[in-house]
Design a protein around this motif. Structure first.
Motif, PDB file in Angstrom:
ATOM      1  N   GLY A 421      22.032  32.479   5.642  1.00  0.00           N
ATOM      2  CA  GLY A 421      21.224  31.209   6.699  1.00  0.00           C
ATOM      3  C   GLY A 421      20.169  30.759   6.193  1.00  0.00           C
ATOM      4  O   GLY A 421      19.552  30.188   6.718  1.00  0.00           O
ATOM      5  N   GLN A 422      19.557  32.337   4.947  1.00  0.00           N
ATOM      6  CA  GLN A 422      18.314  31.396   4.319  1.00  0.00           C
ATOM      7  C   GLN A 422      18.383  30.218   3.386  1.00  0.00           C
ATOM      8  O   GLN A 422      17.064  29.608   2.982  1.00  0.00           O
ATOM      9  CB  GLN A 422      17.520  32.154   3.716  1.00  0.00           C
ATOM     10  CG  GLN A 422      17.316  33.683   4.935  1.00  0.00           C
ATOM     11  CD  GLN A 422      17.194  34.941   4.461  1.00  0.00           C
ATOM     12  OE1 GLN A 422      17.180  34.982   2.728  1.00  0.00           O
ATOM     13  NE2 GLN A 422      16.456  35.591   4.871  1.00  0.00           N
ATOM     14  N   ALA A 423      19.202  29.458   3.176  1.00  0.00           N
ATOM     15  CA  ALA A 423      19.296  28.703   1.945  1.00  0.00           C
ATOM     16  C   ALA A 423      20.925  28.076   2.259  1.00  0.00           C
ATOM     17  O   ALA A 423      21.619  28.602   3.001  1.00  0.00           O
ATOM     18  CB  ALA A 423      19.530  28.984   0.666  1.00  0.00           C
ATOM     19  N   SER A 424      20.778  26.960   2.259  1.00  0.00           N
ATOM     20  CA  SER A 424      22.317  26.290   2.088  1.00  0.00           C
ATOM     21  C   SER A 424      23.160  26.509   0.645  1.00  0.00           C
ATOM     22  O   SER A 424      22.506  26.982  -0.244  1.00  0.00           O
ATOM     23  CB  SER A 424      22.406  24.889   1.905  1.00  0.00           C
ATOM     24  OG  SER A 424      21.588  23.766   1.012  1.00  0.00           O
ATOM     25  N   VAL A 425      24.422  26.238   1.368  1.00  0.00           N
ATOM     26  CA  VAL A 425      25.597  26.600  -0.278  1.00  0.00           C
ATOM     27  C   VAL A 425      24.370  26.130  -1.361  1.00  0.00           C
ATOM     28  O   VAL A 425      24.149  26.820  -2.645  1.00  0.00           O
ATOM     29  CB  VAL A 425      26.430  26.231  -0.206  1.00  0.00           C
ATOM     30  CG1 VAL A 425      27.906  26.365  -1.313  1.00  0.00           C
ATOM     31  CG2 VAL A 425      26.988  26.692   1.176  1.00  0.00           C
ATOM     32  N   ASP A 426      24.722  24.727  -1.250  1.00  0.00           N
ATOM     33  CA  ASP A 426      23.320  24.088  -2.473  1.00  0.00           C
ATOM     34  C   ASP A 426      22.642  24.029  -2.295  1.00  0.00           C
ATOM     35  O   ASP A 426      22.595  23.766  -3.801  1.00  0.00           O
ATOM     36  CB  ASP A 426      23.874  22.361  -1.886  1.00  0.00           C
ATOM     37  CG  ASP A 426      25.239  21.929  -1.773  1.00  0.00           C
ATOM     38  OD1 ASP A 426      26.008  21.703  -2.690  1.00  0.00           O
ATOM     39  OD2 ASP A 426      25.642  21.374  -0.685  1.00  0.00           O
ATOM     40  N   GLU A 427      21.678  24.749  -1.695  1.00  0.00           N
ATOM     41  CA  GLU A 427      21.019  25.236  -2.054  1.00  0.00           C
ATOM     42  C   GLU A 427      20.522  26.772  -2.898  1.00  0.00           C
ATOM     43  O   GLU A 427      19.731  26.728  -3.659  1.00  0.00           O
ATOM     44  CB  GLU A 427      18.649  25.213  -1.105  1.00  0.00           C
ATOM     45  CG  GLU A 427      19.075  23.883  -0.166  1.00  0.00           C
ATOM     46  CD  GLU A 427      18.491  24.664   1.113  1.00  0.00           C
ATOM     47  OE1 GLU A 427      18.017  23.515   1.673  1.00  0.00           O
ATOM     48  OE2 GLU A 427      18.133  25.731   1.275  1.00  0.00           O
ATOM     49  N   ALA A 428      20.737  27.053  -2.403  1.00  0.00           N
ATOM     50  CA  ALA A 428      21.664  28.650  -3.185  1.00  0.00           C
ATOM     51  C   ALA A 428      21.940  28.560  -4.741  1.00  0.00           C
ATOM     52  O   ALA A 428      21.316  29.478  -5.132  1.00  0.00           O
ATOM     53  CB  ALA A 428      22.905  29.203  -2.377  1.00  0.00           C
TER      54      ALA A 428
END
Lengths: 442, 275
Positions: A421-428
C-alpha cells in the motif's frame, strides 16, 4: 550489470599484465596452456598426454549437492580420459560472482551452473562458449520448453540441468470439505471464488486464507504471461509491464489481500517462500504458488492429501521456468572444451536425468526421459511430479537481457511497495518502468 | 530522592535490562532449540520454544555431511594465523604512530583510517587477480595473507599506546632500554586488555567469515567451517533447518569458549578506555 563487459575487459587486461610480470613467480600450467591454445592444435597432442582435467562448479547444497558429487564420481569412473573435479561454490549468486572473478584472473572453471535469467549477462560478456559446434544437433533431445533460455542472439550457450517451474499446490482435503473441485481452480476467477470459500474468519481475525504466494518476480512473470503480456520487448531494450497485462497481476493480488482471501507472506526474498510453505503445511492457507523444487519436501511433510496443479489461467495458461543450466566457459583450452561438452552431455542425458530428477525433485530435461518407463512408473506413483512437465507446453522463457538480474530486483521492489500500500498499481509500474529503462539503456 | 523511589527506579532499570538482554539472547536460544528439534517439529505451528523430543542426530548428520574435521582445522589455522600476523604488524605500526613524529605521519595515519572504510567486497577482485597471479588461490595463504595487516588493530592500539604516560617511557629510556624492548615489554603489557579485545574481534570476524574463503578456495582440503555449513543449505526450497542450526552450533562453540576465557580482559579494556 552496469558495465560488466567493460570491467571484465579491464580486468582481463590487468590479469594478462600481471601474469606477464609475475611469470617468474609461477603461473599455473592452466594459464600457460590457455595462452597457447589458439596457435597450436592441442586436441591432437592431449590424447597422448593422459586424461584431461576439468573443473566443474555447482551451486546446490544439501542432499542435492551430494547427488551431484555422486554423479560426477560415476562419470569419472566411466570416462578414463577425463577427470572432472566438482566443487560447491555457494548459491547461484555467489557462484555467479565467483565465476566472473575467476574469469578475470584466468583460473576459471570449465563447466558451471548458471541461473537461467543470468545466461544473457554471461553470454553478452563473452564469458560463455558457443555450444553449436559441439552439440551438432544433439540439443534437440532436450524438452523444447526448457530450451528457451539457452540461446542468446541465436547461438546456443547452455543446456538445461536442474530446472523447475512454479506450480499451484492445493490442500485437497480442504477443497473437498468446502465442496470444491479437488483438482483446483483453472482460472483467476476460480482462484478468487475458491479462496472465498476456503477463507475463514473468527470475529475480525482471519484464521485461514484461501491463497498465498511470495510476491516474487517469478510468479509475477507467470501472471503477466497469463494475460498475454511480456516483461521485455522483443529486442530486450524496453520494459513492457506498464499496461493491462502488467497491471492485472498486481490488481488481482491486492484485491485478494484487501478482501482477506490472500495472505501476503512477510519476509525478504526466500524467507517469504519459507513462510508460504510453512503456512501451507500447517493448513493456514489452502492453496499456494511455489516451485516444483519444493515438491519432495512438501510431499514428505504434508499431513493432508496434497495436490499440484497448473497455475490458473487468465487469458491463457502460462509459466516461466526456473533453476539453472550448464554452460561451458570460453577461456578454456580446446581439449578442455571437448571434455567439458562430453561431461555436459552426459550429465543431462536421459540415463542421468531420470535418477537426478527423482532424487532432487527437479524436472527431467530430455523428452526421452519423460517417456522412459522409470519416469512413467514414478509419475504413476507420484502424479504431482508429472504436472510440472505437462505445464511446460505453456512455458515461456524468463526474460533475456544482460541486465535482467538487476532489473528483476527493481521490479520486485516496486511490486512489494504496491502490495504494502505504499504505492498505487500505476505508480509502482511507472516507477519500475522509469528505473528499468534507465538500466536497459546502459 | 527517597529510598522507595530509588528502589523502584532500580527495578525499572532491571526490567529494562532484562528485556534488552532477552531480545539479544532470543535468536541464539532459537537456534539452539531448533538444532535439537525433529524436522516435523521445526515446521509445527504454533512453534515450540523447547523441543518436545530431543533429536541429537542433527549434530551427527551435520558433522558427517562433509570433512568437518578438516574444515575445523583450517578455520583454526586461518583465524589464529591471521591473528598472529596482525599482532606482529599492528604493534610496531601503532607504536610508531603513537610515539614518533615523522614527516607524513598524519597523512599515513589518514590512509590507515581510509582502509577502515572500504568494505572487503569492493576490493576483492584486484586482490583475487593478484593472488591468482602468484598461484596462491585455493591455498590457506590466500585466506591469511590479505588480512596480515589490520587497520582497525593499528587504530585501536595507537589510541591505547597514546594513553601510556610519557614518564614511563622516559624512565625506560634512561635505563637504556631499546625501543624494541620498550615496545614489547612495556607498551604491550600495559595495553593488554585492548590487545585481547582486538584479538577477540579479529578472531570472531575471521572465524565467521564466509565471503572471502568461498571466493578464494575451490576444494574441501582448504575450506573453512562456514562454507561447510552453508553447503548444508539447499538452494530452491526444502532446507533441513534443524541440521543447519546444529551446524551453526558447531560453528559458534569455539567462539563461546574463547569469549568466556577472554571476558575479564574485555571488560577491563572498556573501563581502561573510558578513563
Amino acid at each position: 550489470m552496469l558495465s560488466m563487459k567493460k570491467t571484465g575487459t579491464i580486468l582481463c587486461a590487468l590479469a594478462i599484465g600481471l601474469s606477464g610480470v609475475l611469470a617468474g613467480c609461477g603461473s599455473t600450467p592452466k594459464e600457460q596452456s590457455a595462452g597457447t591454445s589458439s596457435s597450436s592444435a592441442p586436441a591432437a597432442t592431449t590424447t597422448n598426454s593422459g586424461p584431461v582435467t576439468i573443473d566443474f562448479w555447482y551451486a546446490l547444497g544439501g542432499v542435492r549437492g551430494k547427488k551431484i558429487e555422486e554423479m560426477v564420481k560415476q562419470f569419472n569412473e566411466t570416462h578414463k580420459d577425463i577427470i572432472v573435479k566438482p566443487s560447491y561454490q555457494g548459491a547461484y549468486q555467489e557462484n555467479h560472482s565467483k565465476v566472473l572473478a575467476s574469469v578475470a584472473a584466468g583460473n576459471n572453471p570449465d563447466v558451471t551452473m548458471v541461473e537461467i535469467a543470468s545466461i544473457a549477462a554471461f553470454a553478452d560478456a563473452k564469458v560463455l562458449e558457443d555450444l553449436t559446434p559441439y552439440s551438432q544437433g544433439d540439443e534437440k533431445k532436450y524438452i523444447p520448453g526448457l530450451m528457451k533460455n539457452s540461446y542468446w542472439k541465436d547461438k546456443l550457450y547452455a543446456v538445461p540441468f536442474n530446472r523447475s517451474t512454479p506450480l499451484l499446490y492445493i490442500n485437497r482435503d480442504m477443497l473437498k470439505e468446502a465442496g470444491l473441485d479437488p483438482n483446483g481452480p483453472k482460472s483467476w476467477d476460480e482462484l478468487v471464488s475458491f479462496s472465498q470459500k476456503l477463507s475463514k474468519k473468527e470475529g475480525d481475525k482471519i484464521t485461514r486464507y484461501g491463497f498465498s504466494t511470495p510476491v516474487d518476480i517469478w510468479f509475477y512473470e507467470a501472471l503477466v504471461f497469463q494475460g498475454g503480456g511480456s516483461i521485455l520487448s522483443e529486442d530486450g531494450k524496453e520494459l513492457t509491464i506498464n499496461n493491462e497485462a502488467g497491471k492485472a497481476p498486481l490488481e488481482l493480488w491486492s484485491k485478494m489481500v484487501k478482501e482477506g482471501l490472500m495472505k501476503n507472506p512477510p519476509g525478504e526474498n526466500y524467507n517469504a517462500w519459507d513462510v508460504t510453505e510453512q503456512d501451507f503445511l500447517n493448513q493456514k492457507v489452502g492453496m499456494i504458488f511455489t516451485t516444483t523444487g519444493s515438491l519432495t519436501e512438501l510431499n514428505k511433510n504434508a499431513k493432508f492429501d496434497m495436490g499440484a496443479a497448473f497455475l490458473p489461467a487468465n487469458k491463457n495458461f502460462g509459466t516461466p521456468t526456473g533453476g539453472a543450466n550448464l554452460v561451458m566457459l570460453s577461456k578454456s583450452t580446446d581439449a578442455e572444451k571437448k571434455a567439458s561438452w562430453e561431461f555436459m552431455k552426459w550429465m543431462t542425458d536421459t540415463e542421468q536425468t531420470v535418477p537426478w530428477s527423482i532424487a532432487s525433485g527437479y524436472m527431467p530435461v530430455t523428452t526421452a526421459a519423460v517417456d522412459s518407463p522409470e519416469m512413467k512408473a514414478f509419475y504413476e506413483k507420484q502424479p504431482n511430479f508429472k504436472v510440472a512437465v505437462d505445464q511446460l507446453q505453456y512455458g515461456y522463457p524468463r526474460p533475456m537481457a544482460p541486465g535482467y538480474k538487476e532489473l528483476q530486483d527493481i521490479i520486485q521492489k516496486e511490486l512489494q511497495r504496491s502490495m504494502l500500500g505504499q504505492a498505487s498499481v500505476d505508480e509502482a509500474l511507472q516507477a519500475a518502468t522509469d528505473k528499468g529503462s534507465k538500466l536497459l539503456k546502459k | 530522592m527517597n529510598r522507595v523511589g530509588a528502589t523502584s527506579l532500580k527495578t525499572v532499570e532491571w526490567i529494562g535490562l532484562l528485556i534488552v538482554g532477552f531480545l539479544f539472547v532470543f535468536p541464539f536460544l532459537w537456534m539452539a532449540s531448533t538444532a535439537f528439534k525433529t524436522m516435523s517439529e521445526v515446521r509445527q505451528f504454533p512453534p515450540t520454544l523447547f523441543p518436545e523430543t530431543w533429536d541429537l542426530s542433527n549434530f551427527a548428520h551435520a558433522w558427517q555431511s562433509g570433512p568437518f574435521l578438516t574444515y575445523t582445522w583450517n578455520s583454526i589455522l586461518v583465524a589464529v594465523g591471521i591473528l598472529v600476523l596482525q599482532f606482529l604488524t599492528a604493534v610496531p605500526a601503532a607504536y610508531a604512530f603513537a610515539r614518533y613524529k615523522f614527516p607524513g605521519r598524519n597523512l599515513l595515519f589518514g590512509l590507515v583510517l581510509i582502509v577502515l572504510m572500504i568494505p572487503g567486497q569492493v576490493i576483492f577482485l584486484p586482490i583475487y587477480v593478484q593472488l591468482s597471479g602468484w598461484g596462491l588461490v585455493n591455498t590457506l595463504w590466500s585466506l591469511i595473507l590479505p588480512y596480515a595487516a589490520s587497520a582497525f588493530g593499528i587504530f585501536l592500539l595507537r589510541q591505547a599506546f597514546m594513553q601510556v604516560p610519557d614518564e614511563v617511557i622516559e624512565a625506560a629510556r634512561l635505563d637504556d632500554a631499546s625501543e624494541w624492548k620498550i615496545m614489547w615489554t612495556i607498551m604491550v603489557p600495559m595495553a593488554k586488555p585492548v590487545l585481547v579485545t582486538f584479538g577477540l574481534f579479529s578472531f570472531i570476524y575471521h572465524w565467521n567469515d564466509y565471503f572471502w574463503p568461498l571466493i578464494m578456495t575451490n576444494s574441501d582440503e582448504v575450506r573453512t567451517l562456514p562454507i561447510g555449513i552453508s553447503s548444508l543449505h539447499m538452494s530452491d526450497g526444502g532446507t533441513l533447518w534443524n541440521v543447519m542450526m546444529a551446524g551453526n552450533m558447531i560453528l559458534i562453540l569455539p567462539i563461546l569458549v574463547v569469549f568466556f576465557v577472554a571476558q575479564r580482559h574485555i571488560i577491563k579494556a572498556f573501563v581502561y578506555q573510558s578513563k
